[in-house]
Design an enzyme around this catalytic site. Sequence first.
Site, PDB file in Angstrom:
ATOM      1  CD  GLU A 135      -2.778  -8.836   9.465  1.00  0.00           C
ATOM      2  OE1 GLU A 135      -2.757  -9.131  10.664  1.00  0.00           O
ATOM      3  OE2 GLU A 135      -2.011  -7.990   8.957  1.00  0.00           O
ATOM      4  CG  PHE A 145     -16.311  -2.605   8.779  1.00  0.00           C
ATOM      5  CD1 PHE A 145     -16.253  -3.963   8.536  1.00  0.00           C
ATOM      6  CD2 PHE A 145     -15.115  -1.902   8.865  1.00  0.00           C
ATOM      7  CE1 PHE A 145     -15.043  -4.610   8.386  1.00  0.00           C
ATOM      8  CE2 PHE A 145     -13.889  -2.541   8.715  1.00  0.00           C
ATOM      9  CZ  PHE A 145     -13.866  -3.896   8.474  1.00  0.00           C
ATOM     10  CB  ALA A 201     -19.945   0.993  19.028  1.00  0.00           C
ATOM     11  CB  THR A 217      -0.904  -0.010   1.251  1.00  0.00           C
ATOM     12  OG1 THR A 217      -1.635  -1.236   1.259  1.00  0.00           O
ATOM     13  CG2 THR A 217      -1.848   1.166   1.258  1.00  0.00           C
ATOM     14  CB  CYS A 222      -3.730  -2.135   7.140  1.00  0.00           C
ATOM     15  SG  CYS A 222      -2.683  -3.410   6.417  1.00  0.00           S
ATOM     16  CE  LYS A 234      -9.152  -8.991  11.146  1.00  0.00           C
ATOM     17  NZ  LYS A 234      -9.200  -8.615   9.766  1.00  0.00           N
ATOM     18  CG  PHE A 273      -8.459  -4.902  -2.019  1.00  0.00           C
ATOM     19  CD1 PHE A 273      -8.436  -3.547  -1.690  1.00  0.00           C
ATOM     20  CD2 PHE A 273      -8.297  -5.257  -3.348  1.00  0.00           C
ATOM     21  CE1 PHE A 273      -8.266  -2.574  -2.662  1.00  0.00           C
ATOM     22  CE2 PHE A 273      -8.127  -4.291  -4.337  1.00  0.00           C
ATOM     23  CZ  PHE A 273      -8.106  -2.945  -3.994  1.00  0.00           C
ATOM     24  NE  ARG A 326       1.750  -5.640  11.422  1.00  0.00           N
ATOM     25  CZ  ARG A 326       1.811  -5.867  10.107  1.00  0.00           C
ATOM     26  NH1 ARG A 326       2.743  -5.270   9.384  1.00  0.00           N
ATOM     27  NH2 ARG A 326       0.956  -6.660   9.512  1.00  0.00           N
TER      28      ARG A 326
END
Length: 437
Positions: free
Chosen positions: A150, A252, A255, A121, A263, A326, A147, A333
Amino acid sequence: MRLSVIGCGYLGAVHAAAMASIGHEVVGIDVDERKIASLSRGEAPFFEPGLQEILTEGIASGRLTFTTDMAAARGAKVHFVGVGTPQQKDGYAADLTYVNAAIDGLLPFLSAGDIVAGKSTVPVGTAAGLAPRVEKTGAVLVWNPEFLREGWAVQDTIDPDRLVVGIGDTGRADVDPAAVLREVYHPSVAKGTPFIVTDLATAELVKVAANAFLATKISFINAMAEIAEVTGADVTQLADAIGHDARIGRRFLGAGIGFGGGCLPKDIRAFSARAEELGRGESVAFLREIDAINLRRRDRAVDLVVDALGGSVFKKNVTVLGAAFKPHSDDIRDSPALDVAVRLHGLGAWVTITDPAALENARRQHPQLNYVEDRDEAIRGADALILVTEWDEYRRQLSPDHASTLTEGRIVVDGRNGLDAGAWRAAGWTYYGMGRP
Ligand code: NAD
């Protein structure tokens, strides 16, 4: 087809193994000797579901090899470049040192007609700047942004939802990079996956625009959570209700303590920095706000634990469920989970962290914290629990009744709004969500 993949991190190692799994002959090249030694032995150097299997298979078939020797790229028809583009140490812009080094290292081994396909990217305009160096060798530079998510990287690489290839004015009628890349990605092309050919700048922008949009969606719902917190409203019900609108969609809109990882944070910052350079800083000035909202949610999670424990966490046992940024990943990271853990430790709490995959990485980065592999052992004796990575091990498989047998503490802070609040309350726990009453 013979392919080389320069840079064998999360993107490159998966790309190399995935390309071998669809029939190509692939050499993965990296400067990190430990990573290459591990990959050569057929051991995935990081946790990514499905990677181990295709790695083992690829190496056994003889179609997949790894080396630190850039000369091994010679003879490949397409050279994918997937090296890191981290945030600069002293600013928001992307650090292109590794991209420049990888391209320079590759140049002596390129042949006329080869294709160099950038996957990293990069700030818009990077490819146009690199192209003349590549073209001097008779090779052609294209940009083919990645795209993958992970946790789903193998599936996303083998069966992506779209393929984007940016091609500049190569001045070469004899080389058709789009046709070659269609051949590389033949299974996806055959099943009709959208294959979008653009110019170089558009391809670079597609990637950062996609990440900017996703970050905005997450921070939007987190901004609503902030409003919900001062009004007594429930952001999860709000998200469900607005998510039924097909133009908005529910995905997405969770909350919580916000986004992190290798990224989104650095990509939105690099985008702002690049827009400033282009004299269009105001066009994406909102990304600064997106970043700020995101970071405020970590403060909120820490405050919730402090308040729940009566105003101080000093000498309190706090168990942090999750370390990875996640689930289904061991990537730490810019992990919001670890950030919250470190801050609680800084406030004097006795912090115990557990995570199904990321403990080793977390321990290396923050040796001062207490790491316990076994979930139940980690919960034992906790004054409060905080869920910060929504692994199924915590979200679905940890019942409040079982947790009650492990500790007298009855405080649970749900940093991802992933727990069944009603069930925890019914079991006698005081439940705190993000943006929920
Ligand atoms: P990473 O840090 O895991 O891997 C980068 C690799 O490049 C490292 O193994 C490093 O040793 C290697 N490298 C550095 N310089 C090199 C050189 N000169 N020659 C050969 N290898 C070299 O990073 P990553 O997460 O794989 O990301 C790589 C790029 O892909 C970034 O631009 C990132 O933004 C982008 N990207 C990542 C993801 C993701 O989910 N991880 C998704 C899409 C795009």
